[in-house]
Design a protein around this motif. Structure first.
Motif, PDB file in Angstrom:
ATOM      1  N   GLU A   1       3.331  -1.132   1.965  1.00  0.00           N
ATOM      2  CA  GLU A   1       2.238  -1.447   2.893  1.00  0.00           C
ATOM      3  C   GLU A   1       0.943  -1.694   2.136  1.00  0.00           C
ATOM      4  O   GLU A   1       0.169  -2.590   2.474  1.00  0.00           O
ATOM      5  N   ARG A   2       0.713  -0.891   1.111  1.00  0.00           N
ATOM      6  CA  ARG A   2      -0.504  -1.042   0.300  1.00  0.00           C
ATOM      7  C   ARG A   2      -0.541  -2.411  -0.372  1.00  0.00           C
ATOM      8  O   ARG A   2      -1.569  -3.094  -0.367  1.00  0.00           O
ATOM      9  N   GLN A   3       0.565  -2.849  -0.952  1.00  0.00           N
ATOM     10  CA  GLN A   3       0.622  -4.155  -1.609  1.00  0.00           C
ATOM     11  C   GLN A   3       0.416  -5.289  -0.604  1.00  0.00           C
ATOM     12  O   GLN A   3      -0.288  -6.256  -0.880  1.00  0.00           O
ATOM     13  N   GLN A   4       1.023  -5.149   0.573  1.00  0.00           N
ATOM     14  CA  GLN A   4       0.842  -6.166   1.620  1.00  0.00           C
ATOM     15  C   GLN A   4      -0.623  -6.249   2.043  1.00  0.00           C
ATOM     16  O   GLN A   4      -1.173  -7.350   2.209  1.00  0.00           O
ATOM     17  N   THR A   5      -1.269  -5.106   2.191  1.00  0.00           N
ATOM     18  CA  THR A   5      -2.679  -5.068   2.581  1.00  0.00           C
ATOM     19  C   THR A   5      -3.550  -5.718   1.514  1.00  0.00           C
ATOM     20  O   THR A   5      -4.469  -6.482   1.827  1.00  0.00           O
ATOM     21  N   ILE A   6      -3.249  -5.436   0.257  1.00  0.00           N
ATOM     22  CA  ILE A   6      -4.004  -6.044  -0.844  1.00  0.00           C
ATOM     23  C   ILE A   6      -3.880  -7.566  -0.788  1.00  0.00           C
ATOM     24  O   ILE A   6      -4.877  -8.290  -0.907  1.00  0.00           O
ATOM     25  N   LEU A   7      -2.676  -8.067  -0.587  1.00  0.00           N
ATOM     26  CA  LEU A   7      -2.479  -9.513  -0.540  1.00  0.00           C
ATOM     27  C   LEU A   7      -3.198 -10.135   0.652  1.00  0.00           C
ATOM     28  O   LEU A   7      -3.867 -11.164   0.516  1.00  0.00           O
ATOM     29  N   ARG A   8      -3.085  -9.513   1.817  1.00  0.00           N
ATOM     30  CA  ARG A   8      -3.784 -10.034   3.009  1.00  0.00           C
ATOM     31  C   ARG A   8      -5.297 -10.077   2.784  1.00  0.00           C
ATOM     32  O   ARG A   8      -5.946 -11.092   3.055  1.00  0.00           O
ATOM     33  N   ASN A   9      -5.849  -8.965   2.324  1.00  0.00           N
ATOM     34  CA  ASN A   9      -7.298  -8.879   2.137  1.00  0.00           C
ATOM     35  C   ASN A   9      -7.786  -9.827   1.049  1.00  0.00           C
ATOM     36  O   ASN A   9      -8.858 -10.430   1.176  1.00  0.00           O
ATOM     37  N   THR A  10      -7.006  -9.955  -0.006  1.00  0.00           N
ATOM     38  CA  THR A  10      -7.369 -10.854  -1.101  1.00  0.00           C
ATOM     39  C   THR A  10      -7.418 -12.296  -0.605  1.00  0.00           C
ATOM     40  O   THR A  10      -8.353 -13.036  -0.906  1.00  0.00           O
ATOM     41  N   ALA A  11      -6.422 -12.706   0.157  1.00  0.00           N
ATOM     42  CA  ALA A  11      -6.364 -14.084   0.662  1.00  0.00           C
ATOM     43  C   ALA A  11      -7.608 -14.427   1.481  1.00  0.00           C
ATOM     44  O   ALA A  11      -8.149 -15.529   1.372  1.00  0.00           O
ATOM     45  N   LYS A  12      -8.050 -13.477   2.273  1.00  0.00           N
ATOM     46  CA  LYS A  12      -9.173 -13.745   3.176  1.00  0.00           C
ATOM     47  C   LYS A  12     -10.516 -13.837   2.456  1.00  0.00           C
ATOM     48  O   LYS A  12     -11.510 -14.231   3.051  1.00  0.00           O
ATOM     49  N   THR A  13     -10.548 -13.499   1.166  1.00  0.00           N
ATOM     50  CA  THR A  13     -11.798 -13.563   0.414  1.00  0.00           C
ATOM     51  C   THR A  13     -11.850 -14.757  -0.534  1.00  0.00           C
ATOM     52  O   THR A  13     -12.717 -14.805  -1.408  1.00  0.00           O
ATOM     53  N   CYS A  14     -10.963 -15.707  -0.365  1.00  0.00           N
ATOM     54  CA  CYS A  14     -10.972 -16.858  -1.267  1.00  0.00           C
ATOM     55  C   CYS A  14     -12.241 -17.686  -1.038  1.00  0.00           C
ATOM     56  O   CYS A  14     -12.793 -17.709   0.066  1.00  0.00           O
ATOM     57  N   PRO A  15     -12.735 -18.346  -2.078  1.00  0.00           N
ATOM     58  CA  PRO A  15     -13.976 -19.116  -1.960  1.00  0.00           C
ATOM     59  C   PRO A  15     -13.954 -20.188  -0.874  1.00  0.00           C
ATOM     60  O   PRO A  15     -14.977 -20.426  -0.220  1.00  0.00           O
ATOM     61  N   VAL A  16     -12.817 -20.819  -0.650  1.00  0.00           N
ATOM     62  CA  VAL A  16     -12.762 -21.845   0.396  1.00  0.00           C
ATOM     63  C   VAL A  16     -12.928 -21.196   1.767  1.00  0.00           C
ATOM     64  O   VAL A  16     -13.691 -21.682   2.610  1.00  0.00           O
ATOM     65  N   ALA A  17     -12.246 -20.087   1.993  1.00  0.00           N
ATOM     66  CA  ALA A  17     -12.385 -19.387   3.279  1.00  0.00           C
ATOM     67  C   ALA A  17     -13.830 -18.962   3.505  1.00  0.00           C
ATOM     68  O   ALA A  17     -14.352 -19.077   4.624  1.00  0.00           O
ATOM     69  N   LEU A  18     -14.470 -18.484   2.469  1.00  0.00           N
ATOM     70  CA  LEU A  18     -15.849 -18.033   2.597  1.00  0.00           C
ATOM     71  C   LEU A  18     -16.823 -19.192   2.766  1.00  0.00           C
ATOM     72  O   LEU A  18     -17.948 -18.992   3.232  1.00  0.00           O
TER      73      LEU A  18
END
Length: 134
Positions: A103-120
């Motif tokens: 669950e921790r690894q999945q959360t890290i991947l989800r949160n990381t994806a949402k902080t990409c420069p294009v998304a921001l």
């Protein structure tokens, strides 16, 4: 120093060359906007840039945590708004290979994806619906 050199080819088609690598991208207007739809449209590239940026950042996090994400696939669906014509919504579905992630690894991947420069960079008016299928 420029990153990209581009030119208009006529017929609603453009060519952009990435100067460091020499890679070339052709764009064409979509069929619903007077084009031939024979290549990515500029708005297609925005959607691809978002998903690829998310995947790249997840790859960086995965490398740090020794998670092999090779084989991860994703689908992108673009929804256009008519007036004014713009991207209204981008749906992305990430399908990860069977990795048995915690669950921790999945959360890290989800949160990381949402902080990409294009998304921001995207306007808050653009709805980004991202699904992570682990």
């Amino acid at each position: 120093m420029p990153t990209i050199h581009a030119k208009y080819l006529g017929g609603l088609r453009t060519e952009a060359k990435h100067l460091q690598s020499g890679n070339v991208i052709i764009t064409d207007a979509p069929t619903d906007n007077n084009g031939k739809g024979e290549a990515f449209s500029p708005t297609d590239l925005v959607c691809a840039a978002l998903a690829n940026c998310m995947m790249t950042l997840m790859g960086i996090a995965a490398n740090r945590d020794n998670i092999a994400l090779e084989g991860t696939e994703y689908e992108i669906t673009k929804f256009m708004q008519a007036d004014p014509r713009k991207i209204a919504k981008i749906e992305i579905i990430f399908r990860f290979p069977a990795l048995n992630l915690t669950e921790r690894q999945q959360t890290i991947l989800r949160n990381t994806a949402k902080t990409c420069p294009v998304a921001l960079t995207l306007s808050e008016d653009v709805i980004v619906d991202t699904k992570f299928l682990f």
